[in-house]
Motif scaffolding. Structure first.
Motif, short mmCIF file in Angstrom:
data_model
loop_
_atom_site.label_atom_id
_atom_site.label_comp_id
_atom_site.label_asym_id
_atom_site.label_seq_id
_atom_site.Cartn_x
_atom_site.Cartn_y
_atom_site.Cartn_z
N PRO A 117 52.73 36.08 42.63
CA PRO A 117 52.16 37.44 42.79
C PRO A 117 51.17 37.78 41.69
CG PRO A 117 54.52 37.47 43.25
CD PRO A 117 54.20 36.09 42.73
N ALA A 118 51.44 37.34 40.46
CA ALA A 118 50.52 37.63 39.34
C ALA A 118 49.19 36.91 39.53
CB ALA A 118 51.17 37.23 38.02
N GLN A 119 49.24 35.65 39.99
CA GLN A 119 48.00 34.90 40.22
C GLN A 119 47.19 35.53 41.35
OE1 GLN A 119 49.79 31.07 40.95
NE2 GLN A 119 49.36 30.33 38.87
N ARG A 120 47.86 35.92 42.41
CA ARG A 120 47.17 36.54 43.53
C ARG A 120 46.53 37.87 43.10
NH1 ARG A 120 47.97 35.76 49.32
NH2 ARG A 120 47.07 37.53 50.44
N ALA A 121 47.28 38.64 42.31
CA ALA A 121 46.76 39.94 41.83
C ALA A 121 45.54 39.73 40.94
CB ALA A 121 47.85 40.69 41.09
N ALA A 122 45.57 38.67 40.12
CA ALA A 122 44.43 38.39 39.24
C ALA A 122 43.18 38.07 40.06
CB ALA A 122 44.77 37.23 38.30
N VAL A 123 43.35 37.31 41.15
CA VAL A 123 42.22 36.99 42.02
C VAL A 123 41.69 38.26 42.68
CG1 VAL A 123 41.52 35.79 44.12
CG2 VAL A 123 42.95 34.62 42.44
N GLU A 124 42.58 39.12 43.14
CA GLU A 124 42.15 40.36 43.79
C GLU A 124 41.40 41.26 42.83
OE1 GLU A 124 45.88 41.77 45.19
OE2 GLU A 124 45.81 40.60 47.07
N THR A 125 41.90 41.37 41.60
CA THR A 125 41.22 42.20 40.59
C THR A 125 39.83 41.66 40.29
OG1 THR A 125 43.34 42.84 39.60
CG2 THR A 125 41.36 43.07 38.23
N ALA A 126 39.74 40.35 40.12
CA ALA A 126 38.44 39.73 39.82
C ALA A 126 37.50 39.84 41.02
CB ALA A 126 38.64 38.27 39.42
N ALA A 127 38.03 39.71 42.24
CA ALA A 127 37.20 39.83 43.44
C ALA A 127 36.63 41.24 43.57
CB ALA A 127 38.02 39.48 44.68
N GLN A 128 37.45 42.24 43.27
CA GLN A 128 36.96 43.62 43.32
C GLN A 128 35.89 43.85 42.27
OE1 GLN A 128 37.83 46.10 45.68
NE2 GLN A 128 35.97 46.92 44.73
N ALA A 129 36.02 43.21 41.12
CA ALA A 129 35.00 43.34 40.07
C ALA A 129 33.67 42.77 40.54
CB ALA A 129 35.47 42.64 38.80
N VAL A 130 33.70 41.69 41.33
CA VAL A 130 32.47 41.13 41.89
C VAL A 130 31.82 42.15 42.84
CG1 VAL A 130 31.54 39.37 43.47
CG2 VAL A 130 33.12 38.71 41.64
#
Length: 353
Positions: free
Chosen positions: A256-269
């Protein structure tokens, strides 16, 4: 002999019947003049270290991810498509047509921010269409084009001339992936579109994609895979559903932490893009003009996706591709049946996210 008009791209590979004990790979990723030379066990058909695995086209991904589809095809002879000028001219004589006009995007419009319109008459009643002579004239043009075709399929479509020949428009927000993109770009520009925007056959659609899927598909990991296995149009990348997307080995059960990190970074893009509303995707992803904030956001997204695959950072795209092919072989190995399967039992998909 037309200078500047004809371009030929040639790749020459040498093969030998016998094996050699010492095989070398030359990597020009970091230095275009002085390559890094590696002695490897075996050179795969994709010119990386690995087994002799050759990808075959798949109709569906072997991972539990959203399905990819083609956009919709008009097959209309141009009668249902309009430039901005033609749209304005139509509305001057048929103002009631506005409710049936939709923005339609192909690769060119999606990446370069151009407008193109179409008549989307799926829900138009016969009474509404007959009340607009110019619309009826265009529908008649579609019918005449279809009947004059030598293709049986096109002649059959002449029976329903008011609608597109193939309709695959998502009913909800979807991810759009252009079929081709310049080799100059580090990333294929992909993005979310609303269901009111029609995707043509020059775009792939992923209707059930979430922020996590956008992040993985926009990462250096997926781009390295794409560059290694995709086709080419001239030297441009030619994205493929059957070879690139459906064969891509997604991270196996990210935390869940890895997935959340990807989502946060994707939103930043996405946020970095939104900071430049007047810029097209072509502007934003030009390697010389990319805003520093967008480059930083992509670099963070790359790290987040890489960590879904392993702790250690990948030193190069070649290392990413070698890791992905090894993962591909592990994930698809169980899919190759050793005995004839019993009727009614489906082979389960590997636990990809």
């Amino acid at each position: 002999e037309a200078r500047g008009k004809a371009h030929v791209h040639v790749v020459i590979l040498g093969f030998g019947l016998g094996d050699v004990p010492e095989k070398r790979l030359y990597d020009y990723d970091t230095d275009p003049v002085n390559p890094t030379v590696s002695v490897v066990r075996n050179i795969s058909p994709y010119l990386i270290e690995g087994n002799d695995t050759v990808l075959a086209k798949r109709s569906k991904s072997f991972c539990a991810v959203p399905e990819i589809a083609f956009g919709s095809m008009p097959n209309d002879g141009g009668f249902l498509l309009l430039t901005p000028e033609e749209k304005a001219a139509l509305l001057r004589v048929e103002p009631g047509a506005e409710k049936f006009l939709r923005l339609i995007l192909a690769r060119e419009e999606f990446i370069n921010g151009k407008d193109r319109w179409c008549l989307w008459l799926i829900n138009a009643s016969p009474m509404e269409m007959r009340a607009m002579p110019e619309i009826m004239r265009r529908i008649e043009g579609v019918k005449a084009m279809g009947l004059a075709s030598s293709r049986a399929t096109t002649r059959e479509l002449a029976k329903t001339p008011a609608v597109f020949g193939e309709i695959r428009q998502p009913a909800r927000r979807y991810l759009a992936i252009p079929k081709s993109s310049s080799e100059r770009r580090s990333y294929i520009p992909i993005g979310f579109l609303e269901p009111e925007v029609i995707a043509s056959t020059d775009l792939f659609t992923v209707p059930d994609a979430e922020l996590y899927h956008f992040g993985v598909l926009s990462s250096a990991m997926h781009m390295a895979w794409m560059r290694q296995v995709c086709g080419r149009l001239k030297s441009d990348y030619r994205y493929s559903a059957g070879l690139v997307y459906n064969n891509y080995p997604w991270p196996s059960a990210p935390t869940p932490a890895q997935r959340a990190a990807v989502e946060t970074a994707a939103q930043a893009v996405l946020d970095a893009r939104a900071a430049f509303p007047a810029s097209t995707l072509a502007d934003l992803y030009d390697p010389l003009a990319m805003p520093p904030a967008l480059a930083t956001a992509h670099a963070e997204l790359d790290r987040a996706v890489d960590r879904c695959y392993r702790r250690e950072p990948f030193p190069s795209d070649r290392a990413r591709v070698e890791h992905l092919f090894a993962l591909y072989e592990r994930l698809t190995g169980p899919l190759a049946p050793t005995a004839k399967p019993k009727r009614g039992r489906a082979t389960p998909r590997p636990p990809c996210a």
